[in-house]
Design an enzyme around this catalytic site. Sequence first.
Site, PDB file in Angstrom:
ATOM      1  N   CYS A 239       1.338  -1.471  -0.336  1.00 57.81           N
ATOM      2  CA  CYS A 239       0.025  -0.182   0.086  1.00 57.81           C
ATOM      3  C   CYS A 239       0.454   1.072  -0.294  1.00 57.81           C
ATOM      4  O   CYS A 239       0.432   2.255  -0.372  1.00 57.81           O
ATOM      5  CB  CYS A 239      -0.759  -0.160   1.272  1.00 57.81           C
ATOM      6  N   CYS A 412      15.277   8.946  -5.842  1.00 53.77           N
ATOM      7  CA  CYS A 412      14.231   8.733  -4.842  1.00 53.77           C
ATOM      8  C   CYS A 412      13.427   8.789  -3.823  1.00 53.77           C
ATOM      9  O   CYS A 412      14.103   9.054  -2.874  1.00 53.77           O
ATOM     10  CB  CYS A 412      13.920   7.198  -5.872  1.00 53.77           C
TER      11      CYS A 412
END
Lengths: 460, 101
Positions: A239, A412
Amino acid sequence: MAASEEILALRAEVAQREEELSSLKQRLAAALLKEQESVPERLVPVSPLPPKAALSRDEILRYSRQLVLPELGVHGQLRLATASVLVVGCGGLGCPLAQYLAAAGVGRIGLVDYDVVEMSNLARQVLHGEALAGHAKVFSAAASLRRLNSAVECVPYAQALTPATALDLVRRYDVIADCSDNAPTRYLVNDACVLAGRPLVSASALRFEGQITVYHYEGGPCYRCVFPQPPPAETVTNCADGGVLGVVTGVLGCLQALEVLKIAAGLGPSYSGSLLLFDALRGGFRCIRLRKRRADCAACGEQPTVTHLQDYEAFCGSSATDKCRSLQLLSPKERVSVTDYRRLLDSGAPHLLLDVRPQVEVDICSLPHALHIPLKQLEQRNAESLKLLGEAIREGKQGAETGAALPIYVICKLGNDSQKAVKILQSFMAAQDLEALTVQDVVGGLMAWAAKIDETFPQY
Amino acid sequence: MAAPLSVEVEFGGGAELLFDGVKKHQVTLPGQEEPWDIRNLLVWIKKNLLKERPELFIQGDSVRPGILVLINDADWELLGELDYQLQDQDSVLFISTLHGG
């Protein structure tokens, strides 16, 4: 004028007292919880729930709206009162599920979760509140459930479900609900249910989609009948990476509660041998017919090979959590820490910072001096992106002294995609599609930057 | 010679991300010598629809573990899996199982 001054003063005083009160309430909640947590853990719930012959006057009032349903009636309610349900996972599915089970008057609810409440849980894990951030989810959930219905017995297990404990635990409950968030736990719960002979109500959700089914119910298929082989670890999205809308896990948790209640009340489930798919973006439910129980199933077949619980993390090649994995694709000298990058930034040394996150994440937060090219476009060898990168390198070199090197740093969110991007850039350079330069990634990514360098930088 | 078939191919549960995020594809399979079955539909999909990382969808001549194949809303295991012969107007759904909670 005097009156309006008085109003202002009173308002200020009310605000101040409210703040004091709220801080006192938070301290009280934390203190209560601490007391609860210090009680030694009861791994073994008490004796089986005694049969119940009649409902009290209070119970009749409380459950009156469901008691008048002929399908449920007093008979069904009495069955619920003596039923026990084990909820594996107190997250987005487990919270609404447990809430509706407690509200409906299920006798005993066991809650399993090793994790603690985090702020990023609150958008979907609706039993947990701000005051209990950092505390065990099972205690937070149990406290909410007790407030809702003090007659329901809640048994918290603040630990991971493991092959060593699962079978013993599952045997103590009538119905099991899989609200977990990872593949190893799903296989573990399934095998424990098959070995203990318990029905398993299983749901899952990601992004805008959800799936729910009932396994191992009266001769129906088990999880292994449908999925004999675990998915490759790199194909499983959690998730945190994929995202999920809280109400989607809410819808699935409620559907799961419905199936649990029907089984516990003796009405029988609707989704044994079938799988309900929910697509929240299109607004559609779709029910598909699953295979029958497989005679050659390793768990529930005629000659099962799963006769005791195994090492499910080894079986699935992934850990029994939904935490993000840390990849190690690069050697230490191809990487820099956020501290080193900060030092370099402060020194004013010319370089290029390349942010490879998807656009939706760049919209959340970014470092202003970074060039943004999503990993996906690098993977696809997108011509425009290569051009953009080439131009940025040329520009960076103009700013640097003649002949000086222009290193590239790739960043990132967590430091996984940045490593992939370094590999891709190296391959571009080897193929001479890109000028050969030093490329390194920033270990831990922007979340490490937020944790160690700039505490005003958002975490997500 | 099998006549061309019109088939609805659908992806869900995240499998659509390998197909540019497009879930529903109405496709026409050209006429060919042997009948169309799921085995050669997968080859056709790989060649004509799949946009990236085929290993996340196909393994050997079948789908990778964790992808359910549903033909007209029924588990393909009930219908012969790779050997099921496609009919005109069939719907084939490839659904990636979810693990999140």
